[in-house]
Design a protein around this motif. Structure first.
Motif, PDB file in Angstrom:
ATOM      1  N   ARG B 137       0.809  -1.205   0.000  1.00  0.00           N
ATOM      2  CA  ARG B 137       0.000   0.000   0.000  1.00  0.00           C
ATOM      3  C   ARG B 137       0.856   1.275   0.000  1.00  0.00           C
ATOM      4  O   ARG B 137       0.463   2.289  -0.551  1.00  0.00           O
ATOM      5  N   GLU B 156      -6.156   8.831 -17.633  1.00  0.00           N
ATOM      6  CA  GLU B 156      -6.790   7.569 -17.220  1.00  0.00           C
ATOM      7  C   GLU B 156      -5.859   6.791 -16.302  1.00  0.00           C
ATOM      8  O   GLU B 156      -6.290   6.201 -15.303  1.00  0.00           O
ATOM      9  N   TYR B 157      -4.591   6.800 -16.646  1.00  0.00           N
ATOM     10  CA  TYR B 157      -3.633   6.085 -15.799  1.00  0.00           C
ATOM     11  C   TYR B 157      -3.617   6.674 -14.395  1.00  0.00           C
ATOM     12  O   TYR B 157      -3.632   5.952 -13.402  1.00  0.00           O
ATOM     13  N   THR B 159      -5.940   8.407 -12.769  1.00  0.00           N
ATOM     14  CA  THR B 159      -7.139   8.103 -11.982  1.00  0.00           C
ATOM     15  C   THR B 159      -7.174   6.620 -11.612  1.00  0.00           C
ATOM     16  O   THR B 159      -7.610   6.254 -10.521  1.00  0.00           O
ATOM     17  N   PHE B 160      -6.661   5.804 -12.527  1.00  0.00           N
ATOM     18  CA  PHE B 160      -6.575   4.366 -12.261  1.00  0.00           C
ATOM     19  C   PHE B 160      -5.746   4.108 -11.002  1.00  0.00           C
ATOM     20  O   PHE B 160      -6.173   3.404 -10.084  1.00  0.00           O
ATOM     21  N   ARG B 163      -7.460   5.039  -7.821  1.00  0.00           N
ATOM     22  CA  ARG B 163      -8.444   4.053  -7.401  1.00  0.00           C
ATOM     23  C   ARG B 163      -7.803   2.827  -6.773  1.00  0.00           C
ATOM     24  O   ARG B 163      -8.243   2.324  -5.738  1.00  0.00           O
ATOM     25  N   ILE B 164      -6.739   2.341  -7.438  1.00  0.00           N
ATOM     26  CA  ILE B 164      -6.083   1.128  -6.961  1.00  0.00           C
ATOM     27  C   ILE B 164      -5.538   1.328  -5.543  1.00  0.00           C
ATOM     28  O   ILE B 164      -5.526   0.415  -4.731  1.00  0.00           O
ATOM     29  N   TYR B 165      -5.084   2.533  -5.268  1.00  0.00           N
ATOM     30  CA  TYR B 165      -4.520   2.799  -3.949  1.00  0.00           C
ATOM     31  C   TYR B 165      -5.518   3.453  -3.001  1.00  0.00           C
ATOM     32  O   TYR B 165      -5.138   4.047  -1.994  1.00  0.00           O
ATOM     33  N   ASP B 166      -6.796   3.372  -3.334  1.00  0.00           N
ATOM     34  CA  ASP B 166      -7.861   3.855  -2.448  1.00  0.00           C
ATOM     35  C   ASP B 166      -7.706   5.306  -2.028  1.00  0.00           C
ATOM     36  O   ASP B 166      -7.905   5.637  -0.857  1.00  0.00           O
TER      37      ASP B 166
END
Ligand SMILES: Nc1ncnc2c1ncn2[C@@H]1O[C@H](COP(=O)(O)OP(=O)(O)O)[C@@H](O)[C@H]1O
Ligand SMILES: [Mg+2]
Lengths: 531, 307
Positions: B137, B156-157, B159-160, B163-166
Motif C-alpha cells: 500500500r 486515465e492512468y 485516476t486508475f 483508485r487502486i490505492y484507495d
C-alpha cells in the motif's frame, strides 16, 4: 480485505477501457484502417471468389462417408481427449496463468495492493472478449466459403462456440498444472517431481479412452467428449441425434467452473513464473550474442559483399537457437521419410483413395491446399525483420544500402523456407493422389517466392507503423496471409483458365517476378521511412 | 488554503466539474464566471476538510523499510548476499554500486516482485511475503526501464492509480492536478501513454506514485537517468520535500553526483555484498585518503584506477 474486493470490477472496467482505446486508436490511424480494410475486405472477396468457382458441398458427403468408414467414434474421442492432456503438459512446462501478465505489470500491478487473482480475472476477461470479437469477424469474413459448403447454420455456430469454451477449459487445466508445478517444486526439488505429470495425464485421459468413452457419464460429462459429440453431430459423422445445444450448456458450465477454480488458486507464484519467463528470454538472447561474438570472426570472412555478411550473421544467430537445430533435423528426417514413402509406397500408410469422379474438382482443392500450406511455411520470412527486435535500428543505421539488407533477408528466408517446406510437400504429393495433377505441386515454387517477399515487406513495414518493432500491429500481421491468399487465389485462377495452354509457362514466371520485385521495392521504401 | 485556491485555479473545465460533483456543489446555473465556481469550490473544500479533521495523520512504521539477511540467487549466480538494510522515515538512502552489483535485484525483492531465496523484508511493519497487500500500500517503485500500458491515456492512468490505492475522490482530484502541474504533464493529459517520449513516460509514472497519499516508501531504480535537467531538478527538490514530510526513500544509482547531493546515507554494494555504509563523513573516516563519494566508491569497489 473488503476494500480490495471492490477493486475487481474496477480492474475489469479498466481492461475493457484499454481494449476500447486500442480500437479507437486504430480507427483514428488511417494507415491502420487501410490495413484492416485490405485484410478484412480482401479476405471476404477471396472467400467469395473461391466459393464461386469451387463448390465445396459435393466434397462433404464422400468425405464424411470416408471418415465414418475409416475412423471409429472412439478414436475421435481419444484424439480430442489428447488435446486436454496436451494442454496439461503445455501448462505444466509453460507460463500458465502468468501468460496474462505484461511487462508493465511488473512495476505497476505487481507492486500495487492488488491480489494476483484480481489481476488474473480482469486480464482474462479482456482476453476472452477480444477473442470473441476476432472470431465473430473471422466467421463473417469467411462466410461465403461456409455458405458454399452449406455449413452456415446454427449447428456450426454452436460448434465454434463449444470449441472455444473447450479450448479455454483446456487453458484452465494447463493453468492448474502450472500452479501445481510451482507448489510441488517448492517442497520437492528433484527432477523426479515431474513424475507428478503421469497421474495427471492419466486422470485426464481416462474418460476419453476407448474403454471408457462409451460410458454415458463420461460422454456427456467430460468436456473433450462433449465437444467431440457436438462436432460429429453438426457434421453428421456418426450422428446419433444428441442434443447439441444442451451439451453446449454443459460445456459452458465446465468452462465456468474451471475459470472460477483457477481464479481461486492463482496466487503470488504467478508473479514468480512471469519474472522467470522474462529473464529466460533476456538470457537466451544474451547468451547467443555472446557466443556469436566468440566464434564468428567477420573480419576474416572471404566475402566482400555486405549482403553476405548479413546472411552470415542471420545464419549464425539462428543456428544458436535450439529450435533452429531441431528444425534442420526435422528437414533431414522429413525429406528422407518422404522419399521413402514415394519410393517404397509402404502398405501400412496408404494414400487417401480418391474416387475418380471427383478427380477434376479435387484438382482445385489440391491447389488450394498448396496455397494454404505454402502460406503456413513462409512464416519465417515475416520474422526475418521482427526477430531483429530493436536491433533493426542498428541495422538501419549501419553502412549498408537498404537494398542489400532487404535482399539478404529475402534470400535467406527463401532458402530456409524452401528447406523446411520440403517434407510437407513430399507428404502432400504422396497422400493426395489426384490422377494427372501431381505436377501441380510445382505451383508451390512461385508461391513460395512471392509469399516470402510479402513476408519481408510486411516485416519491413512494422517499424514504419510502430516504434516497438518486435510486436507487429495486428492488422499488419493479418495482412500477411491475406495478401498471400489473394495472390495464391489469383495464381490458381490463372491455372484454371490457362492451364491447358502454353502461355502459362510465360505468364506465371512473369507474374512471380513482378510481385517479388514489387514487394522488395516496397520493403526498401519501408526501410527508408522508419518511424 | 491558498495552495488549494491555486490548484483549483489551474484546473481544466472537466476537472472543475468533477471536483464540484465530488464535493456536491451544484452547477445548475447556465452562465457563471469561473471565479465564482472556483470560490464556491474553495468554500466547499473548507467545509469538507473540517469534517475530515478528526482523522489521524498517517505515519510510517519505524523503520519504514527493513531488509534482514536478504539472499537472492538466480540459479547458481548469487545476485545479493546477506544484505541488511534499514530506511527510516525522513531519510533518503542511496544504494550505490557498479553495474551488476545487485541493486535492482534488491529493489525487486523489496517491492514484492520476486521472492528472496532467503531473508526477510518488512515494509511499514508488514512482511512483504506474509501480508503483501498491506505492505504494498505504501510502496512507490520506479523500475530501471520504465514502461506503462500504451493504450491508456495519461489522465486515465492517473485516476486508475488513485483508485487502486484507495485515494478518496476529492483528494485524488486535487493531487492529480498538483502533480500534473508539477511535472508539466498538462499538454499530454489526453495523450496515449504509448506515444509519450521516455522522459514524459517517466514523469507520468512519477505522478502516478505521488497521486497517492503520503507518506511514501519509495524504491527508485535510477530515477534521474531518463529525465532532462529540469525534470531531474524538480524530482530532487520533490524528494527532499517528501523526506522532510516523513517519507522513507531508497534510491539506487550509479550517478554519484546525484547520490552525494541528495542522499543522507549510503549503502555501497559490489558483487551482491555490502562493502560500505554510512553518511559521507562516516565513509570518509573509515576510508582514510578518500575525499569524495567517488573516491570512496572506487576504493571500495576495486581500487582507484591508476592513470
Ligand atoms: N533474473 C535474473 N536471472 C539471472 N541473473 C540475474 C537476474 N537478474 C539479475 N541477475 C544478475 O544478478 C546480478 C545483479 O543484477 P542487478 O541487480 O540488475 O544489478 P544492478 O542493478 O546493481 O546493476 C547481475 O550479475 C545480473 O546479471
Ligand atoms: Mg540495475
Amino acid at each position: 480485505m473488503h476494500m480490495s474486493d471492490i477493486k475487481t470490477p474496477f480492474l475489469v472496467r479498466m481492461e475493457l477501457r484499454m481494449m476500447f482505446n486500442q480500437f479507437i486508436r486504430t480507427l483514428r490511424a488511417p494507415s491502420m484502417l487501410v490495413f484492416y480494410g485490405i485484410t478484412l475486405g480482401g479476405s471476404f472477396i477471396v472467400a467469395s471468389v473461391v466459393s464461386s468457382f469451387l463448390d465445396l458441398a459435393p466434397y462433404f458427403s464422400p468425405m464424411i462417408q470416408y471418415i465414418e468408414d475409416n475412423i471409429e467414434k472412439s478414436a475421435i474421442f481419444s484424439v480430442v481427449g489428447l488435446l486436454t492432456v496436451a494442454s496439461a503438459l503445455g501448462g505444466y512446462f509453460g507460463l500458465g496463468p502468468s501468460q496474462v501478465l505484461e511487462s508493465s505489470d511488473e512495476h505497476i500491478m505487481m507492486t500495487a495492493p492488488v491480489r494476483p487473482h484480481q489481476l488474473f480475472l480482469a486480464r482474462y476477461l479482456r482476453r476472452i472478449v477480444r477473442k470473441m470479437m476476432y472470431i465473430i469477424i473471422g466467421v463473417i469474413v469467411i462466410s461465403p466459403l461456409l455458405q458454399s459448403a452449406h455449413l452456415f447454420a446454427l449447428s456450426l455456430m454452436i460448434t465454434i462456440v463449444a470449441l472455444i469454451f473447450f479450448l479455454e477449459f483446456n487453458y484452465f487445466v494447463g493453468g492448474f498444472c502450472s500452479i501445481l508445478r510451482t507448489k510441488v517444486h517448492a517442497v520437492w526439488k528433484s527432477r523426479a517431481a515431474h513424475l507428478i505429470l503421469l497421474p495427471i495425464a492419466a486422470v485426464l485421459y481416462v474418460p476419453a479412452m476407448p474403454e471408457y468413452s462409451s460410458n454415458p457419464i463420461f460422454q456427456f460429462g467430460y468436456p473433450s467428449n462433449m465437444v467431440s459429440i457436438i462436432i460429429m453431430e453438426s457434421f453428421g459423422v456418426h450422428s446419433i441425434g444428441a442434443p447439441i445445444a444442451a451439451l453446449l450448456v454443459v460445456i459452458f458450465i465446465a468452462f465456468f467452473i474451471g475459470f472460477l477454480a483457477l481464479t481461486i488458486v492463482v496466487d503470488y507464484d504467478i508473479y514468480e513464473v512471469f519474472a522467470k519467463g522474462r529473464n529466460e528470454e533476456v538470457e537466451a538472447t544474451g547468451g547467443i550474442s555472446q557466443r556469436i561474438r566468440g566464434q564468428v570472426d567477420f573480419s576474416k570472412t572471404r566475402f566482400k559483399d555486405p549482403m553476405m555478411w548479413i546472411i552470415l550473421k542471420d545464419f549464425w544467430s539462428k543456428m544458436r537457437t535450439p529450435v533452429q537445430f531441431w528444425k534442420y533435423v526435422y528437414v533431414v528426417f522429413g525429406v528422407a521419410f518422404g522419399i521413402y514413402l514415394l519410393l517404397v509406397q509402404p502398405l501400412w500408410m496408404t494414400p487417401i483413395p480418391i474416387p475418380s469422379e471427383f478427380a477434376a474438382s479435387l484438382t482445385q482443392a489440391f491447389m488450394l491446399v498448396i496455397v494454404l500450406f505454402t502460406q503456413m511455411t513462409v512464416l519465417p520470412s515475416l520474422l526475418a525483420f521482427v526477430d531483429e527486435k530493436d536491433n533493426i535500428y542498428l541495422l538501419r543505421s549501419s553502412p549498408f544500402r537498404s537494398r542489400d539488407i532487404i535482399l539478404a533477408k529475402y534470400l535467406f528466408a527463401v532458402v530456409e523456407v524452401s528447406l523446411t517446406s520440403l517434407p510437407l510437400f513430399l507428404l502432400i504429393l504422396y497422400f493426395m493422389r489426384i490422377p494427372g495433377a501431381a505436377y501441380l505441386i510445382f505451383l508451390a515454387a512461385p508461391m513460395l517466392l512471392v509469399f516470402s517477399a510479402t513476408g519481408i515487406m510486411v516485416g519491413a513495414y512494422v517499424p514504419v507503423f510502430t516504434n516497438d518493432p518486435k510486436n507487429p500491429p495486428v492488422p499488419l500481421a493479418f495482412s500477411f496471409p491475406t495478401i498471400n491468399l489473394a495472390i495464391g487465389g489469383l495464381m490458381v485462377w490463372l491455372i484454371l483458365l490457362y492451364g491447358k495452354s502454353l502461355e502459362i509457362i510465360v505468364f506465371l514466371p512473369l507474374l512471380t517476378v513482378f510481385f517479388v520485385i514489387l514487394f522488395l521495392a516496397l520493403s526498401t521504401r519501408a526501410m527508408e521511412s522508419f518511424k | 488554503m491558498q495552495d488549494e485556491l491555486e490548484l483549483i485555479h489551474q484546473m481544466t473545465g472537466p476537472e472543475l466539474i468533477r471536483l464540484a460533483e465530488a464535493l456536491g456543489v451544484p452547477l445548475t446555473y447556465r452562465h457563471v464566471s469561473r471565479a465564482k465556481i472556483e470560490n464556491d469550490l474553495v468554500q466547499a473544500l473548507k467545509l469538507h476538510w473540517q469534517t475530515e479533521k478528526g482523522k489521524p495523520v498517517q505515519k510510517l512504521d519505524i523503520p519504514a523499510l527493513k531488509i534482514s539477511n536478504l539472499h537472492k540467487e538466480f540459479g547458481s549466480k548469487v545476485a545479493v548476499a546477506n544484505l541488511d538494510l534499514e530506511v527510516h522515515p525522513g531519510e533518503i538512502v542511496g544504494l550505490v554500486g557498479p553495474n551488476g552489483a545487485g541493486k535492482s535485484t534488491t529493489l525487486r525483492v523489496l517491492t514484492g516482485i520476486i521472492k528472496p531465496t532467503n531473508g526477510q523484508v518488512t515494509v511499514n511493519g508488514y512482511d512483504i511475503r506474509k501480508e503483501p497487500v498491506e505492505a504494498k500500500r505504501r510502496i512507490g517503485y520506479i523500475p530501471e526501464r520504465p514502461t506503462c500500458y500504451p493504450s491508456l491515456r495519461v489522465i486515465e492512468y492517473l485516476t486508475f492509480v488513485a483508485r487502486i490505492y484507495d485515494v478518496p475522490r476529492i483528494n485524488a482530484l486535487l493531487r492529480i492536478r498538483e502533480f500534473v502541474s508539477r511535472f508539466q504533464l498538462d499538454e499530454f493529459l489526453n495523450s496515449y501513454i504509448g506515444t509519450l517520449s521516455k522522459g514524459n513516460l517517466q514523469r507520468t509514472l512519477l505522478a502516478g506514485i505521488f497521486v497517492r497519499e503520503p507518506p511514501f516508501i519509495l524504491a527508485l531504480d535510477e530515477p534521474i537517468y531518463g529525465l532532462d535537467p529540469r525534470g531531474a531538478w524538480s524530482l530532487k527538490s520533490l524528494l527532499r520535500e517528501l523526506r522532510d514530510d516523513g517519507s522513507a526513500i531508497l534510491i539506487s544509482t550509479h550517478i554519484l553526483e546525484v547520490a552525494e547531493a541528495l542522499c543522507d546515507r549510503f549503502v555501497i554494494m559490489n558483487h551482491g555484498k555490502v562493502v560500505g555504509t554510512g553518511t559521507i563523513e562516516q565513509l570518509r573516516e573509515s576510508n582514510p585518503g578518500a575525499t569524495s563519494l567517488e573516491e570512496i566508491f572506487l576504493m571500495l569497489t576495486g581500487g582507484i584506477p591508476e592513470v
